[in-house]
Write an enzyme that holds these catalytic residues in place. Structure first.
Site: not given
Length: 282
Positions: A31-32, A37, A35, A186, A151-152, A61, A189
């Site tokens: 969630g949260a 996502h 762009q 992005m 990013k991850d 996690q 957080r």
């Protein structure tokens, strides 16, 4: 847009869609949405007949309970953003009890060491939690493809390892990092950063780009030392780690080899908010 909260509901819906020979894409999120996502969602919509977006803040996690508590939760805003991409998206937003039952614990995995470096070194149990919920989502939705952001990147490699070891019939699709105008990767957080800190955090990406420029002529050790030195004079930004590693094995590099692909991985605290990023160096 259909919103499902129970496994049996989403499975029933997808069984009906598959009876029409439709393909299914899954975009797992906490969630949260931003762009980054939405770029994953758009790719899934373009490549599949049905796209499922999961919205689930996964407790196992988070190694820091305070981080879990502060993680932004705003389902209606997420739904509004998704509707702007496509009205045909199915959203799966289960309760913690729906995914874990009465006992909120992680499964144990052997990721062949991918989970022992970088994020795994600094976030105990993190990847067991990631693996547990991703495997549960894949088994619930049974998608043809699942989409994850680079990013991850370490997480992406671990999920590929999980799918291979568990023999889960799904294609894992990695997607490029989406960045803010000043370069900051992005992330949900980022909302916890002040406007000034958010702008200053663009320094992380600028440092990665400078490291890439140096990579052609300097040793891995020299670059790592140089990156660390760049954060010595940063008041708001505290470097947790910088590592140059092989893309496939995530093994830290001692001596560069011409036939290998390398990335720079970084974790930085911007005041109390932890940010990660990475960049291919060659």
């Amino acid at each position: 847009m259909d919103v499902f909260h129970e496994k049996r509901e989403i499975r029933s819906f997808l069984n009906q869609e598959r009876s029409k020979d439709k393909t299914v894409g899954l975009v797992p999120t906490m969630g949260a949405l931003h762009q980054g996502h939405l770029s994953l969602v758009s790719k899934s919509v373009s490549e599949n007949d049905v796209t499922v977006v999961s919205v689930f803040v996964n407790p196992t996690q988070f190694d820091n309970p305070d981080d879990l508590e502060k993680y932004p939760r705003k389902l209606q805003a997420d739904l509004d953003l998704l509707k702007a991409v496509s009205e045909d998206i199915a959203v799966f937003s289960p309760a913690v009890s729906e995914m874990y039952g009465e006992k909120i614990t992680s499964e144990q995995y052997d990721f062949d060491g991918l989970d022992k470096v970088m994020e795994g070194e600094f976030r105990s149990g993190h990847f067991e939690g990631v693996g547990t919920i991703v495997e549960a989502l894949l088994n619930t939705v049974t998608p043809d493809r699942a989409y994850f952001g680079e990013k991850d990147f370490q997480q992406l490699q671990i999920i590929k390892k999980l799918v291979a070891k568990r023999k889960i019939p799904v294609e894992i699709v990695g997607c490029p990092i989406e960045r803010e105008t000043h370069g900051l990767a992005m992330s949900s957080r980022n909302e916890r950063l002040s406007a000034e800190t958010r702008l200053n955090a663009g320094f992380i990406y600028q440092t990665l780009k400078a490291a890439k420029e140096k990579f052609g002529t300097e040793s891995a050790k020299y670059i790592a030392d140089w990156v660390r030195s760049q954060f010595n004079n940063q008041n708001e930004l505290k470097l947790e780690y910088f590592e140059i590693a092989d893309e496939e094995t995530l093994t830290p590099v001692l001596t560069k080899q011409e036939d290998m692909k390398y990335r720079g991985f970084i974790a930085v605290y911007a005041n109390e908010v932890r940010l990660i990023d990475n960049l291919r160096l060659n």
